[in-house]
Design an enzyme around this catalytic site. Structure first.
Site, PDB file in Angstrom:
ATOM      1  N   LYS A 221      -7.214   6.640 -19.858  1.00 40.33           N
ATOM      2  CA  LYS A 221      -7.431   7.242 -21.071  1.00 40.33           C
ATOM      3  C   LYS A 221      -6.398   6.837 -22.186  1.00 40.33           C
ATOM      4  CE  LYS A 221     -11.415   7.948 -19.085  1.00 40.33           C
ATOM      5  NZ  LYS A 221     -11.893   9.139 -18.511  1.00 40.33           N
TER       6      LYS A 221
ATOM      7  N   TYR B 131     -14.973  17.438 -16.439  1.00 38.17           N
ATOM      8  CA  TYR B 131     -15.402  16.184 -16.653  1.00 38.17           C
ATOM      9  C   TYR B 131     -16.740  15.862 -15.398  1.00 38.17           C
ATOM     10  CZ  TYR B 131     -15.271  11.000 -15.829  1.00 38.17           C
ATOM     11  OH  TYR B 131     -15.572   9.631 -15.724  1.00 38.17           O
TER      12      TYR B 131
ATOM     13  N   ASP C  62      -6.295  19.161 -15.064  1.00 34.82           N
ATOM     14  CA  ASP C  62      -6.738  17.778 -15.482  1.00 34.82           C
ATOM     15  C   ASP C  62      -6.063  17.816 -16.720  1.00 34.82           C
ATOM     16  OD1 ASP C  62      -7.754  15.442 -16.652  1.00 34.82           O
ATOM     17  OD2 ASP C  62      -9.545  15.558 -15.265  1.00 34.82           O
TER      18      ASP C  62
ATOM     19  N   ARG D 139       0.873  -1.219  -0.096  1.00 33.64           N
ATOM     20  CA  ARG D 139       0.043  -0.112   0.021  1.00 33.64           C
ATOM     21  C   ARG D 139       0.753   1.373   0.105  1.00 33.64           C
ATOM     22  NH1 ARG D 139      -1.603   1.913   4.627  1.00 33.64           N
ATOM     23  NH2 ARG D 139      -2.325  -0.111   5.304  1.00 33.64           N
TER      24      ARG D 139
HETATM   25  C1  LIG Z   1     -12.172   9.752 -17.270  1.00 32.60           C
HETATM   26  C2  LIG Z   1     -11.839  11.027 -16.571  1.00 32.60           C
HETATM   27  C3  LIG Z   1     -11.794  11.338 -15.251  1.00 32.60           C
HETATM   28  C4  LIG Z   1     -11.912  10.136 -14.282  1.00 32.60           C
HETATM   29  O1  LIG Z   1     -10.975   9.180 -14.342  1.00 32.60           O
HETATM   30  P1  LIG Z   1     -11.256   7.593 -13.907  1.00 32.60           P
HETATM   31  O2  LIG Z   1      -9.851   6.853 -14.091  1.00 32.60           O
HETATM   32  O3  LIG Z   1     -12.580   7.281 -14.839  1.00 32.60           O
HETATM   33  O4  LIG Z   1     -11.717   7.604 -12.722  1.00 32.60           O
HETATM   34  C5  LIG Z   1     -11.192  12.440 -14.866  1.00 32.60           C
HETATM   35  N1  LIG Z   1     -11.037  13.510 -15.945  1.00 32.60           N
HETATM   36  C6  LIG Z   1     -11.413  13.385 -17.096  1.00 32.60           C
HETATM   37  C7  LIG Z   1     -11.042  14.526 -17.962  1.00 32.60           C
HETATM   38  C8  LIG Z   1     -11.622  11.975 -17.594  1.00 32.60           C
HETATM   39  O5  LIG Z   1     -11.835  11.979 -19.076  1.00 32.60           O
END
Ligand SMILES: *Cc1c(COP(=O)(O)O)cnc(C)c1O
Length: 382
Positions: free
Chosen positions: A195, A98, A170, A46
């Site tokens: 992604k 998001y 982000d 962890r």
């Molecule tokens: C998918 C996404 C998230 C969240 O991420 P997860 O891996 O699904 O928890 C946050 N910000 C953006 C821009 C995203 O496309």
């Protein structure tokens, strides 16, 4: 070293005991101590695990950060950044976020007495105006989902820094290949590595990158205390994806530009939104702060929900699904998928109409992608 080399080598030295070229999946919960008070470099997975360390170091290198932390999802990474807030603290955020980020702010952190003010991402002045003596973070997403609005990172970073508030970006849509916010003045980068970073739609993950040691230590404390860490297998998959990020992003972008240009010529398409098109209102800003335009293309079909429904049913190569950033091309309908929890009025206000379709353009042969869109848009085909 250059980006593509760093993606393959940084944090990934051959395994010291076996010479394994690839960082092994250290599928272990714990590590022996050499003696009393004498742990090895690792104690308990962890807190830290060698496969995770490799991923954290590689991601930090690609974002030009001193420190990297990997999480079990993008949302867990965002939550760990918010953990530095206390009741009474305030966050200024761009309004195009998001959906999960908005939910985390409003339904998890607002009940904990943290307040949020949303401003138009396109107006750097609005951020400066919204900052108060209680503001502890400025939070933006650029390009934003699904209408690909950009935030001027240099300008907002400058306003944040003048007020002594860290800027969080982000960077999921651009990936570090196309945009490195820390070099433009941001303090923290967050990713959904689910992604483009992992790139194959087969693993959920997140990351936080920063060069600020105090912020890093606070977020790392929370990572260990709460434990939303990715397992070694997930770290390994993400590292494996990361190795090809440079070649994938180049092909993603080449395909996306061709798809965007094709769509602009279609009579059934009213508007094509892609930062790489000169028609995008922030095309010049994209050129100045990004090294490329990414591969999300949004367009407005001439018609409503029934027309979108007919269009997606006819698609053969594009899959009708949520998410983005994988090698396969996807189409999604934000009004009923990613932004379904908003009221129709809220969606209207931010410009998500019933005819809005978002494409995550993959790296298949672009001729197949264009043929597929063409036949699905043809009112006579069935
Ligand atoms: C998918 C996404 C998230 C969240 O991420 P997860 O891996 O699904 O928890 C946050 N910000 C953006 C821009 C995203 O496309």
């Amino acid at each position: 070293m250059k980006f593509a080399t760093k993606a393959i080598r940084d944090g990934q030295q051959p395994d010291p005991t076996t010479g394994s070229v690839i960082v092994p999946i250290y599928q272990t919960a714990n590590f022996v101590f050499e003696g009393v008070g004498q742990p090895h470099a690792y104690e308990y997975s962890r807190s830290a695990n060698p496969t995770r360390t490799a991923l954290e170091q590689c991601l930090a290198s690609l974002e030009e950060a001193r420190f990297g932390l990997a999480f079990s999802s993008g949302m867990a990474a965002e939550d760990a950044v918010l953990s530095i807030l206390r009741p009474g603290d305030h966050v200024v955020a761009s309004e195009n976020l998001y959906g999960g980020t908005f939910r985390l702010f409003e339904q998890v952190w607002r009940p904990r007495q943290v307040s949020f003010t949303y401003v138009a991402g396109s107006d750097p002045q609005a951020f400066a105006k919204a900052i108060t003596s209680c503001t502890r973070l400025v939070w933006v997403e650029t390009p934003a989902n699904p209408l690909l609005q950009l935030v001027d990172l240099r300008a907002v970073a400058q306003a944040s820094r003048a007020a002594g508030v860290p800027l969080v970006v982000d960077n999921t849509f651009a990936s570090p290949f196309f945009q490195r916010p820390l070099t433009l003045g941001a303090s923290i980068v967050v990713h959904s590595t689910t992604k483009y970073v992992s790139g194959h739609s087969d693993v959920i993950g997140g990351a936080v990158l920063t060069s600020d040691e105090k912020l890093h230590e606070a977020i790392k404390f929370y990572q260990n205390a709460v434990g939303a860490v990715p397992g070694p297998q997930d770290c390994w998959l993400t590292l494996r994806g990361l190795k090809t990020l440079a070649v994938r992003m180049k092909q993603h972008e080449q395909n996306a530009l061709a798809v965007a240009k094709f769509l602009t010529q279609q009579p059934k398409v009213r508007e094509v939104i892609y930062p790489g098109l000169a028609s995008h209102p922030q095309h010049e800003l994209a050129r100045s702060q990004m090294d490329g335009f990414g591969a999300i293309v949004t367009f407005r079909l001439d018609g409503g929900r029934a027309d979108v429904s007919r269009f997606v049913k006819k698609l053969k190569v594009f899959l009708f699904a949520e998410s983005l950033g994988g090698v396969e091309s996807l189409a999604c309908h934000p009004a009923t998928m990613s932004h379904a929890t908003m009221t129709p009025e809220e969606r209207q206000r931010i410009g998500i109409t019933e005819g809005t379709v978002r494409l995550s353009v993959g790296i298949e042969d672009v001729a197949d992608l264009i043929e597929d869109l063409g036949q699905a848009l043809d009112p006579l085909s069935r």
